[in-house]
Design a protein around this motif. Structure first.
Motif, PDB file in Angstrom:
ATOM      1  N   ARG A 161       0.831  -1.202   0.000  1.00 54.50           N
ATOM      2  CA  ARG A 161       0.000   0.000   0.000  1.00 54.50           C
ATOM      3  C   ARG A 161       0.870   1.257   0.000  1.00 54.50           C
ATOM      4  O   ARG A 161       0.372   2.351   0.223  1.00 54.50           O
ATOM      5  CB  ARG A 161      -0.939   0.040   1.220  1.00 54.50           C
ATOM      6  CG  ARG A 161      -1.824  -1.156   1.438  1.00 54.50           C
ATOM      7  CD  ARG A 161      -2.925  -1.325   0.449  1.00 54.50           C
ATOM      8  NE  ARG A 161      -3.927  -0.287   0.454  1.00 54.50           N
ATOM      9  CZ  ARG A 161      -5.009  -0.325  -0.323  1.00 54.50           C
ATOM     10  NH1 ARG A 161      -5.206  -1.316  -1.162  1.00 54.50           N
ATOM     11  NH2 ARG A 161      -5.892   0.658  -0.286  1.00 54.50           N
ATOM     12  N   ALA A 187      -8.563   0.511   1.465  1.00 54.96           N
ATOM     13  CA  ALA A 187      -9.683   0.557   0.526  1.00 54.96           C
ATOM     14  C   ALA A 187     -10.992   0.827   1.258  1.00 54.96           C
ATOM     15  O   ALA A 187     -11.226   0.311   2.343  1.00 54.96           O
ATOM     16  CB  ALA A 187      -9.765  -0.747  -0.247  1.00 54.96           C
ATOM     17  N   ASP A 209      -9.690   3.490  -3.743  1.00 52.31           N
ATOM     18  CA  ASP A 209      -8.313   3.460  -3.232  1.00 52.31           C
ATOM     19  C   ASP A 209      -7.739   4.858  -3.421  1.00 52.31           C
ATOM     20  O   ASP A 209      -7.433   5.260  -4.554  1.00 52.31           O
ATOM     21  CB  ASP A 209      -7.470   2.422  -3.980  1.00 52.31           C
ATOM     22  CG  ASP A 209      -7.907   0.999  -3.693  1.00 52.31           C
ATOM     23  OD1 ASP A 209      -7.566   0.494  -2.613  1.00 52.31           O
ATOM     24  OD2 ASP A 209      -8.589   0.395  -4.549  1.00 52.31           O
ATOM     25  N   LEU A 234      -1.657  -2.319  -7.085  1.00 55.66           N
ATOM     26  CA  LEU A 234      -2.917  -2.905  -6.630  1.00 55.66           C
ATOM     27  C   LEU A 234      -3.334  -4.077  -7.509  1.00 55.66           C
ATOM     28  O   LEU A 234      -3.847  -5.085  -7.020  1.00 55.66           O
ATOM     29  CB  LEU A 234      -4.018  -1.844  -6.611  1.00 55.66           C
ATOM     30  CG  LEU A 234      -3.842  -0.705  -5.617  1.00 55.66           C
ATOM     31  CD1 LEU A 234      -4.888   0.381  -5.867  1.00 55.66           C
ATOM     32  CD2 LEU A 234      -3.927  -1.213  -4.182  1.00 55.66           C
TER      33      LEU A 234
END
Length: 199
Positions: free
Chosen positions: A51, A67, A76, A196
Motif C-alpha cells: 500500500r 480501501a 483506493d 494494486l
C-alpha cells in the motif's frame, strides 16, 4: 517516463551482477534506452503491505489509503509523501455477468480516466486480433478445466484507459509494460494501479 513494469526488482538485467536490498523487493521498473539495448531499471519498491511505494533511497513516494467501499464501488485513495491527495482509483463492479469490472482514475484538474477491456477501446483490426487470441485461449482453458467444468484462474486482460475520448494509458495483466501515452497522467497513480493489480 512512458513505460514501466511492476514485479521483482532483481529481474532487471542491469542489476544481475549487483546485489542490494532492492534485490528482494517488488516494485516499479522504468524503461531506459531504446531498441535492442532497452532495459527496465528499478525506480520504486513496494512496502511490505503493498500500500506504499518508496524510492530506491528509501524515501516515501506515495501511499494508498485502506480501501473503502461506497455504494459497491471500491475506492483506493492515493496520497503523496506529504499526505496530500494525488487522486483516487475506483473499481466499478459489472452491471451484469459475465462482464468484468471496470476502473476509473480521478486526478484533480483532469478529466476522469476510464479503464476498460481493450475490446471496448480498440479499432476493429486490433479487436479482431484480440478476439482470435482470446478464443484460442478459452479453448485451451476449457481443455484444462476441472471435472466439474470449473476453469482455473481468470486470464489476465489488457486495459485501455481513456480520458475525454483519448487513449492515455494501457495496462497489461500479463506483466507486459504499462504504457503512459500522455504527459499529464500522474505517474504515482499509474504506479499505484499497477501495485494494486486488476483484481
Amino acid at each position: 517516463m512512458s513505460a514501466f513494469t511492476y514485479g521483482p526488482l532483481a529481474s532487471s538485467p542491469a542489476r544481475a551482477a549487483a546485489k542490494s536490498a532492492l534485490d528482494t523487493k517488488v516494485g516499479i521498473r522504468v524503461l531506459r534506452g531504446g531498441g535492442s539495448g532497452a532495459f527496465f531499471t528499478p525506480c520504486a519498491f513496494a512496502g511490505d503491505d503493498r500500500r506504499s511505494l518508496h524510492l530506491p533511497d528509501g524515501d516515501l513516494l506515495c501511499t494508498v489509503d485502506a480501501a473503502e467501499t461506497i455504494d459497491g464501488v471500491r475506492h483506493d485513495r492515493v496520497r503523496a509523501a506529504d499526505g496530500e491527495p494525488v487522486g483516487t482509483i475506483r473499481r466499478i463492479p459489472p452491471a451484469r455477468r459475465p462482464l468484468k469490472h471496470t476502473w476509473r482514475i480521478d486526478q484533480p484538474g483532469r478529466p476522469e480516466i476510464v479503464g476498460r477491456n481493450l475490446f471496448t477501446t480498440s479499432d476493429p483490426r486490433r479487436l479482431a486480433a484480440h478476439t482470435a487470441d482470446t478464443a484460442l485461449s478459452l479453448t485451451f482453458d476449457t481443455l484444462l478445466s476441472g471435472p466439474d467444468g470449473s476453469l482455473g484462474p481468470v486470464r489476465p486482460r489488457v486495459l485501455g484507459w481513456k480520458a475525454a475520448g483519448e487513449l492515455v494509458m494501457t495496462t497489461d495483466g500479463r506483466r507486459l509494460p504499462v504504457r503512459v501515452l500522455v504527459p499529464w497522467v500522474d505517474r504515482r497513480l499509474a504506479f499505484a494501479f499497477a501495485m494494486l493489480g486488476d483484481e
